[in-house]
Each structure stands twice: as structure tokens, then as C-alpha cells.
Design an enzyme around this catalytic site. Structure first.
Site, short mmCIF file in Angstrom:
data_model
loop_
_atom_site.label_atom_id
_atom_site.label_comp_id
_atom_site.label_asym_id
_atom_site.label_seq_id
_atom_site.Cartn_x
_atom_site.Cartn_y
_atom_site.Cartn_z
N HIS A 107 -51.83 3.33 14.58
CA HIS A 107 -51.81 3.55 13.14
C HIS A 107 -53.03 2.96 12.42
CE1 HIS A 107 -47.57 4.34 14.10
NE2 HIS A 107 -47.51 4.97 12.95
N ALA A 108 -53.89 2.25 13.15
CA ALA A 108 -55.05 1.59 12.53
C ALA A 108 -55.98 2.54 11.77
CB ALA A 108 -55.83 0.82 13.59
#
Length: 180
Positions: A107-108
Site C-alpha cells: 500500500h506504500a
């Protein structure tokens, strides 16, 4: 090789922090934990609390020139918190503007979207980010690891913890080009 790992005070996926960290230190590099607050961060294993890790520098203390690359570990809450912090977003953008490689997993890339650095780039992520990446002008692909050298900086992205081995190998190879 000196690498900054940017994580929020709470919500980083532990394995996405510790596995790349061990890859850096195992290759003889120096890993430093940068966060929006001092003290320590609380990591998670999915939704369950896991370990805590001491912060080496806050984003207001850290300086991009002292690092060869930036790793953005995932977890759902971690990048969501970071993208709401102006200094954290600016820190990411400064790495990109300096032409230094950035690696992001899971999700970065939400933080990369907020920093407005995905336009014209090809990247991968956890599948739920695909629309966000496309809406930010990027091209999303479903691959274990994606290296994008378009533009001023190299972007290394990966989808999930199952891809960590390939992610570690890819970002170490790219980061070593800078520190050589």
C-alpha cells in the site's frame, strides 16, 4: 549504502519493514528508521499489533542528501497516515526530485500518489491501489516487482509480502548504483 525507511508511528506491516531492513544490513549497508514522531513505532502483522522499533530520526531532522535511497514499507494504515503528513510527503518528493531511488511495497504507493510522483510511471502495488495510481497518471501492472526508470529517479515497486525476496533484490541492485 545508507537507506532511509519511512514509517508512521503506527500501522506499518512489520515484515515489510524488517525484511528489507535485513536485506540492507545484510548487504553491509546502514538502515535508519525515519518517522513523523520520535520515540518508537508500532508495527503490525495485518491487523494485530506486532513489534515496536526505535526511530532514528524524524522527518524534520532527516536530510535527503545523507541517504542513497528510500524504502516505503506498506501496511494499510502506514501510508494512509504518511500521506496526511505534509513533511512526510515533502520528504518523499525531495528524494524523487534529488534523483535518488525510491522503493515502495504493497500500500506504500499511496504516499507516492500524494507526493504527485507517479505521473508517467509504471508501477505495481497491492491491487486495491490500481485505480488510485491510474487516476494519478501512472500505469499499474500486476507484477511481482516493477522497476521504472522513466524520469529523474528510479522507482522500484512490489505488490505484497510474498514478493519480498524479489523486491529486496531489485531495490538493493538499484540502490547500489547510487552508493557505488
Amino acid at each position: 549504502m545508507k537507506v532511509a525507511f519511512l514509517a508512521a508511528p503506527e500501522g506499518v506491516e512489520q515484515i515489510e519493514l524488517t525484511d528489507p531492513w535485513e536485506a540492507v544490513t545484510g548487504a553491509g549497508g546502514t538502515a535508519r528508521l525515519v518517522s513523523t514522531e520520535g520515540g518508537s513505532i508500532q508495527a503490525f502483522h495485518h491487523l494485530d499489533k506486532a513489534g515496536t522499533f526505535p526511530v532514528d530520526q524524524t522527518v524534520t531532522e532527516a536530510s535527503v542528501p545523507e541517504y542513497d535511497g528510500l524504502v516505503l514499507p506498506g501496511g494499510v494504515a502506514n501510508p494512509d497516515f504518511l500521506r496526511m503528513n505534509e513533511r512526510a510527503v515533502a520528504f518523499v518528493k525531495e528524494f524523487c526530485e534529488a534523483g535518488k531511488p525510491v522503493a515502495a511495497i504493497c500500500h506504500a504507493p499511496w504516499t507516492l500518489v500524494e507526493a504527485d510522483v507517479v505521473r508517467g510511471r509504471t508501477l505495481t502495488s497491492f491491487p486495491s491501489l490500481r485505480t488510485d495510481i491510474r487516476n494519478a497518471g501512472g500505469t499499474w501492472v500486476d507484477q511481482q516487482v516493477q522497476i521504472c526508470e522513466a524520469g529523474r529517479f528510479t522507482l522500484i515497486t512490489s505488490r505484497r509480502p510474498d514478493d519480498l525476496k524479489a523486491f529486496d533484490e531489485a531495490f538493493l541492485r538499484e540502490f547500489s548504483k547510487v552508493s557505488a
